[in-house]
Design a protein around this motif. Structure first.
Motif, PDB file in Angstrom:
ATOM      1  N   ALA A 191       0.836  -1.206   0.000  1.00 36.35           N
ATOM      2  CA  ALA A 191       0.000   0.000   0.000  1.00 36.35           C
ATOM      3  C   ALA A 191       0.866   1.249   0.000  1.00 36.35           C
ATOM      4  CB  ALA A 191      -0.931  -0.009   1.215  1.00 36.35           C
ATOM      5  N   ILE A 192       1.953   1.218   0.776  1.00 33.54           N
ATOM      6  CA  ILE A 192       2.891   2.352   0.803  1.00 33.54           C
ATOM      7  C   ILE A 192       3.562   2.502  -0.561  1.00 33.54           C
ATOM      8  CG2 ILE A 192       5.026   3.215   1.830  1.00 33.54           C
ATOM      9  CD1 ILE A 192       4.188   1.778   4.425  1.00 33.54           C
ATOM     10  N   ARG A 193       3.929   1.389  -1.165  1.00 31.87           N
ATOM     11  CA  ARG A 193       4.561   1.431  -2.484  1.00 31.87           C
ATOM     12  C   ARG A 193       3.631   2.027  -3.532  1.00 31.87           C
ATOM     13  NH1 ARG A 193       5.012  -4.246  -5.239  1.00 31.87           N
ATOM     14  NH2 ARG A 193       2.775  -3.816  -5.297  1.00 31.87           N
ATOM     15  N   ASN A 194       2.369   1.632  -3.502  1.00 32.66           N
ATOM     16  CA  ASN A 194       1.429   2.090  -4.521  1.00 32.66           C
ATOM     17  C   ASN A 194       1.068   3.559  -4.352  1.00 32.66           C
ATOM     18  OD1 ASN A 194       1.389  -0.480  -5.612  1.00 32.66           O
ATOM     19  ND2 ASN A 194      -0.355  -1.141  -4.374  1.00 32.66           N
ATOM     20  N   SER A 195       0.872   4.001  -3.107  1.00 31.95           N
ATOM     21  CA  SER A 195       0.559   5.409  -2.851  1.00 31.95           C
ATOM     22  C   SER A 195       0.760   5.685  -1.367  1.00 31.95           C
ATOM     23  CB  SER A 195      -0.871   5.748  -3.275  1.00 31.95           C
ATOM     24  OG  SER A 195      -1.193   7.080  -2.910  1.00 31.95           O
ATOM     25  N   GLU A 196       1.847   6.381  -1.053  1.00 30.79           N
ATOM     26  CA  GLU A 196       2.123   6.669   0.343  1.00 30.79           C
ATOM     27  C   GLU A 196       1.077   7.602   0.937  1.00 30.79           C
ATOM     28  OE1 GLU A 196       5.806   8.337   3.114  1.00 30.79           O
ATOM     29  OE2 GLU A 196       6.154   7.698   1.044  1.00 30.79           O
TER      30      GLU A 196
END
Length: 341
Positions: A191-196
Motif C-alpha cells: 500500500a505504501i509502495r502504490n501510494s504513500e
C-alpha cells in the motif's frame, strides 16, 4: 497437465534439485562454490526486494550493509577469536543497529532523494572500510577468516557442507520473505509502495513501516555478508563498492522487482552467465547493458513478471475460447431443437 505445472509443484521441484545438486557435481568443487555464492547473493537480494520491490524504497547502500556483515564476522573471528555462530549473530545485530540509525535519517527523504542519500551512505561505508587500516586491513582486506565451527558431528570444511549450510539459510530467508509478503505487514508495504499519501489517509504509519522494512532488508544483507566471509575466507573493500550494489540491483531488476521468484531467477541467471563470459570480462557491461535496457522497456517487472504476464494472457485466451465454444454449442443446440420441432 495444468494441475501438474503449478507454482507449488515448481517450488518443490526446485527444492529437490537443490538438494540433489551436490551429488551430481561432487567432484567439481568450483561448480559447488559458484552455486553457493549465488545462494548467498539471493539472500541479500531477498532483503533488497522487500524494501525496493514491496515497499517502494530503493536503497543503494545495500552492498555497504552486506560488507558490514562480512567485516563484522571477519573481525570478530580473526581478531577477537569468537565462535563463528556468535560472530554471525553479532554481525546481524550490528547491521540492524546501524541500519536502524541510518534509516531514521534516510527515511526523512523520499523517492530519488532517498536513493541518492543511501548511495552516499554506501560510499561512505566503502571509504571507512578502505581507509581504516588498523581495523579492516584497508586495501589488503582480511585474510584467514575461519569456516563455521562444527555443529555436533557436522563440520563445514568442505564445499558440500558449506553448500547445504547456505542453502538452509536461503530457504529460511525465502520462507520469511513469503510470510512477510502474504501477511498484513506485506500488504501494508505494498500500500505504501502504490501510494504513500493514500496509505496515510487509511491510518498507516508509513514512516514506522518503512523503517521496519529497511531494518529487515539490512538484516538479510548482514546475514548474507557473514556467510560470504566464511565461504571465501578473504574479503576486501570492493564488496562495499558501488559496482557491487549496482550488480545487486541488476540481478533484482532482471529477475523481477516486486516478485517472490525474481531474486532467485535474476541472480542465478547472471551468476552463471558471468561464468560463461569469463573470457569477455572487459566487455561484460556491453553485453549485460542492452539486456537490462530491453527488460526495463518491455518487461519492467523482469523475467518473473514477464512469465506471469504471458501466463495470464494465455489463461485469459483459454477462457475466451472456452466461452466461445460454449456459446457455439448453445447455438447449435437451439438450432437442433428447432429442427426437431
Amino acid at each position: 497437465m495444468r494441475h501438474v505445472l503449478t507454482r507449488r509443484n515448481g517450488m518443490i521441484a526446485l527444492l529437490v534439485l537443490s538438494l540433489v545438486f551436490p551429488f551430481a557435481f561432487s567432484e567439481n568443487r568450483y561448480v559447488l562454490y559458484i552455486m553457493t555464492v549465488g545462494f548467498i547473493y539471493v539472500i541479500a537480494i531477498n532483503g533488497m526486494n522487500i524494501l525496493a520491490g514491496f515497499t517502494g524504497q530503493l536503497s543503494l547502500a545495500h552492498a555497504g550493509f552486506f560488507a558490514i556483515g562480512a567485516y563484522s564476522v571477519g573481525i570478530l573471528t580473526t581478531k577477537m577469536e569468537l565462535n563463528f555462530w556468535l560472530a554471525l549473530l553479532l554481525a546481524i545485530i550490528i547491521t540492524i543497529v546501524l541500519g536502524f540509525a541510518l534509516g531514521i535519517i534516510a527515511l526523512r527523504t523520499k523517492e530519488h532523494f532517498f536513493a541518492i542519500y543511501t548511495l552516499i551512505v554506501g560510499y561512505l561505508i566503502y571509504l571507512l572500510i578502505d581507509k581504516w587500516d588498523g581495523l579492516t586491513g584497508g586495501i589488503r582486506g582480511l585474510i584467514g577468516i575461519p569456516v563455521p565451527d562444527p555443529i555436533g558431528p557436522i563440520e563445514f570444511n568442505s564445499p558440500i557442507t558449506m553448500y547445504y549450510l547456505v542453502l538452509f539459510f536461503l530457504l529460511v530467508s525465502t520462507v520469511v520473505t513469503v510470510r512477510i509478503v502474504h501477511s498484513l505487514t506485506g500488504r501494508t508495504y505494498m500500500a505504501i509502495r502504490n501510494s504513500e499519501e493514500l496509505a496515510q489517509t487509511l491510518g498507516i504509519n508509513t514512516r514506522t513501516n518503512k523503517l521496519v522494512s529497511f531494518v529487515i532488508s539490512v538484516a538479510f544483507a548482514g546475514l548474507a555478508g557473514g556467510l560470504y566471509a566464511s565461504l571465501v575466507r578473504f574479503i576486501g573493500p570492493e564488496i562495499a563498492g558501488t559496482s557491487m550494489v549496482f550488480t545487486f540491483l541488476m540481478y533484482l531488476i532482471v529477475g523481477g522487482i516486486g516478485t517472490l521468484s525474481g531474486p532467485i531467477i535474476g541472480t542465478m541467471l547472471f551468476v552463471w552467465l558471468e561464468q560463461f563470459l569469463q573470457n569477455f570480462q572487459e566487455y561484460r557491461m556491453l553485453i549485460f547493458g542492452p539486456i537490462l535496457v530491453l527488460i526495463v522497456i518491455f518487461y519492467p517487472t523482469g523475467l518473473a513478471g514477464a512469465y506471469n504476464s504471458i501466463r495470464g494472457r494465455l489463461r485469459s485466451r483459454r477462457k475466451k475460447d472456452r466461452r466461445a465454444l460454449n456459446t457455439a454449442s448453445l447455438e447449435s443446440a437451439k438450432i437442433h431443437s428447432r429442427e426437431v420441432q
